[in-house]
Design a protein around this motif. Structure first.
Motif, PDB file in Angstrom:
ATOM      1  N   ASN A  76      51.313  25.853  42.110  1.00  0.00           N
ATOM      2  CA  ASN A  76      50.051  25.183  41.767  1.00  0.00           C
ATOM      3  C   ASN A  76      48.886  25.554  42.683  1.00  0.00           C
ATOM      4  OD1 ASN A  76      50.907  23.917  44.061  1.00  0.00           O
ATOM      5  ND2 ASN A  76      50.881  21.847  43.225  1.00  0.00           N
ATOM      6  N   GLN A  77      49.053  26.474  43.605  1.00  0.00           N
ATOM      7  CA  GLN A  77      47.964  26.886  44.488  1.00  0.00           C
ATOM      8  C   GLN A  77      47.020  27.836  43.750  1.00  0.00           C
ATOM      9  OE1 GLN A  77      49.488  28.434  48.170  1.00  0.00           O
ATOM     10  NE2 GLN A  77      50.941  26.764  48.400  1.00  0.00           N
ATOM     11  N   PRO A  78      45.705  27.719  43.977  1.00  0.00           N
ATOM     12  CA  PRO A  78      44.739  28.572  43.264  1.00  0.00           C
ATOM     13  C   PRO A  78      44.952  30.071  43.505  1.00  0.00           C
ATOM     14  CG  PRO A  78      43.617  26.764  44.365  1.00  0.00           C
ATOM     15  CD  PRO A  78      45.046  26.706  44.802  1.00  0.00           C
ATOM     16  N   TRP A  79      45.264  30.482  44.735  1.00  0.00           N
ATOM     17  CA  TRP A  79      45.437  31.903  45.008  1.00  0.00           C
ATOM     18  C   TRP A  79      46.674  32.455  44.316  1.00  0.00           C
ATOM     19  CZ3 TRP A  79      49.604  34.238  47.202  1.00  0.00           C
ATOM     20  CH2 TRP A  79      50.496  33.445  47.913  1.00  0.00           C
ATOM     21  N   VAL A  80      47.679  31.610  44.072  1.00  0.00           N
ATOM     22  CA  VAL A  80      48.895  32.039  43.376  1.00  0.00           C
ATOM     23  C   VAL A  80      48.564  32.344  41.917  1.00  0.00           C
ATOM     24  CG1 VAL A  80      51.187  31.320  42.629  1.00  0.00           C
ATOM     25  CG2 VAL A  80      50.421  30.791  44.946  1.00  0.00           C
ATOM     26  N   LYS A  81      47.757  31.492  41.315  1.00  0.00           N
ATOM     27  CA  LYS A  81      47.353  31.719  39.913  1.00  0.00           C
ATOM     28  C   LYS A  81      46.558  33.017  39.795  1.00  0.00           C
ATOM     29  CE  LYS A  81      47.450  26.799  38.958  1.00  0.00           C
ATOM     30  NZ  LYS A  81      46.703  25.604  38.636  1.00  0.00           N
ATOM     31  N   THR A  82      45.696  33.290  40.769  1.00  0.00           N
ATOM     32  CA  THR A  82      44.925  34.532  40.777  1.00  0.00           C
ATOM     33  C   THR A  82      45.850  35.743  40.934  1.00  0.00           C
ATOM     34  OG1 THR A  82      43.061  33.371  41.765  1.00  0.00           O
ATOM     35  CG2 THR A  82      43.056  35.769  41.941  1.00  0.00           C
ATOM     36  N   ALA A  83      46.819  35.645  41.810  1.00  0.00           N
ATOM     37  CA  ALA A  83      47.759  36.751  42.032  1.00  0.00           C
ATOM     38  C   ALA A  83      48.582  37.042  40.776  1.00  0.00           C
ATOM     39  CB  ALA A  83      48.679  36.426  43.201  1.00  0.00           C
ATOM     40  N   VAL A  84      49.056  36.000  40.122  1.00  0.00           N
ATOM     41  CA  VAL A  84      49.824  36.180  38.888  1.00  0.00           C
ATOM     42  C   VAL A  84      48.966  36.855  37.822  1.00  0.00           C
ATOM     43  CG1 VAL A  84      50.903  34.932  36.978  1.00  0.00           C
ATOM     44  CG2 VAL A  84      51.438  34.297  39.333  1.00  0.00           C
ATOM     45  N   LYS A  85      47.717  36.435  37.722  1.00  0.00           N
ATOM     46  CA  LYS A  85      46.792  37.018  36.737  1.00  0.00           C
ATOM     47  C   LYS A  85      46.569  38.506  37.027  1.00  0.00           C
ATOM     48  CE  LYS A  85      42.151  36.451  34.901  1.00  0.00           C
ATOM     49  NZ  LYS A  85      40.883  35.738  35.014  1.00  0.00           N
ATOM     50  N   ARG A  86      46.394  38.860  38.289  1.00  0.00           N
ATOM     51  CA  ARG A  86      46.166  40.269  38.655  1.00  0.00           C
ATOM     52  C   ARG A  86      47.401  41.125  38.387  1.00  0.00           C
ATOM     53  NH1 ARG A  86      42.385  40.065  43.738  1.00  0.00           N
ATOM     54  NH2 ARG A  86      40.512  39.338  42.693  1.00  0.00           N
ATOM     55  N   ILE A  87      48.571  40.588  38.683  1.00  0.00           N
ATOM     56  CA  ILE A  87      49.800  41.333  38.416  1.00  0.00           C
ATOM     57  C   ILE A  87      49.957  41.561  36.910  1.00  0.00           C
ATOM     58  CG2 ILE A  87      52.329  41.237  38.499  1.00  0.00           C
ATOM     59  CD1 ILE A  87      52.003  39.772  41.217  1.00  0.00           C
ATOM     60  N   ASP A  88      49.670  40.538  36.106  1.00  0.00           N
ATOM     61  CA  ASP A  88      49.737  40.683  34.649  1.00  0.00           C
ATOM     62  C   ASP A  88      48.722  41.723  34.148  1.00  0.00           C
ATOM     63  OD1 ASP A  88      51.774  38.845  34.462  1.00  0.00           O
ATOM     64  OD2 ASP A  88      50.457  37.153  33.984  1.00  0.00           O
ATOM     65  N   GLU A  89      47.529  41.750  34.754  1.00  0.00           N
ATOM     66  CA  GLU A  89      46.519  42.735  34.363  1.00  0.00           C
ATOM     67  C   GLU A  89      46.979  44.158  34.693  1.00  0.00           C
ATOM     68  OE1 GLU A  89      43.034  41.418  36.439  1.00  0.00           O
ATOM     69  OE2 GLU A  89      42.583  39.852  34.952  1.00  0.00           O
ATOM     70  N   ARG A  90      47.620  44.325  35.856  1.00  0.00           N
ATOM     71  CA  ARG A  90      48.133  45.650  36.229  1.00  0.00           C
ATOM     72  C   ARG A  90      49.215  46.110  35.266  1.00  0.00           C
ATOM     73  NH1 ARG A  90      49.684  44.606  42.225  1.00  0.00           N
ATOM     74  NH2 ARG A  90      47.825  43.495  42.809  1.00  0.00           N
ATOM     75  N   ARG A  91      50.088  45.166  34.866  1.00  0.00           N
ATOM     76  CA  ARG A  91      51.158  45.511  33.914  1.00  0.00           C
ATOM     77  C   ARG A  91      50.573  45.918  32.568  1.00  0.00           C
ATOM     78  NH1 ARG A  91      55.384  40.518  34.783  1.00  0.00           N
ATOM     79  NH2 ARG A  91      56.195  41.168  36.797  1.00  0.00           N
ATOM     80  N   ALA A  92      49.530  45.216  32.124  1.00  0.00           N
ATOM     81  CA  ALA A  92      48.914  45.511  30.833  1.00  0.00           C
ATOM     82  C   ALA A  92      48.197  46.865  30.859  1.00  0.00           C
ATOM     83  CB  ALA A  92      47.946  44.395  30.449  1.00  0.00           C
ATOM     84  N   ALA A  93      47.664  47.245  32.005  1.00  0.00           N
ATOM     85  CA  ALA A  93      46.933  48.502  32.120  1.00  0.00           C
ATOM     86  C   ALA A  93      47.868  49.703  32.058  1.00  0.00           C
ATOM     87  CB  ALA A  93      46.146  48.534  33.431  1.00  0.00           C
ATOM     88  N   LYS A  94      49.133  49.536  32.385  1.00  0.00           N
ATOM     89  CA  LYS A  94      50.083  50.665  32.382  1.00  0.00           C
ATOM     90  C   LYS A  94      50.514  51.025  31.024  1.00  0.00           C
ATOM     91  CE  LYS A  94      51.949  50.105  36.978  1.00  0.00           C
ATOM     92  NZ  LYS A  94      53.107  49.906  37.783  1.00  0.00           N
TER      93      LYS A  94
END
Length: 94
Positions: A76-94
């Motif tokens: 539930n930490q804000p930086w964790v949600k941001t990190a998950v979003k960035r990892i998902d974006e990297r996966r989608a870009a591949k």
């Protein structure tokens, strides 16, 4: 001469027992993949390559670094949600 041979055999068997015991501990630890301990600090998002959602024993995210290290944090930490979003974006870009 017999005492010398017995000492060598004893050291040999102790070495094998030690290696077997250590190897067994690491294998058990590797299979244990739930978030029972949560880390409190913020991680560098650039070092994170993947994540797993955990709900048992607590709601957490297990981040996996480029070196394969697994680190659990509160979901539930804000930086964790941001990190998950960035990892998902990297996966989608591949």
């Amino acid at each position: 001469m017999k005492l010398h041979t017995a000492a060598i055999l004893l050291l040999f068997w102790l070495g094998i027992f030690t290696v077997h015991t250590v190897k067994g501990k690491f294998a058990t630890r590797e299979e244990h993949r739930n978030c029972s301990t949560l880390h409190l600090w913020q991680l560098n998002i650039r070092n994170l390559v993947s994540y797993e959602k955990q709900q048992v024993p607590t709601d957490a995210i297990m981040f996996i670094t480029a070196k394969g290290i697994r680190i659990c944090v509160r979901a539930n930490q804000p930086w964790v949600k941001t990190a998950v979003k960035r990892i998902d974006e990297r996966r989608a870009a591949k």
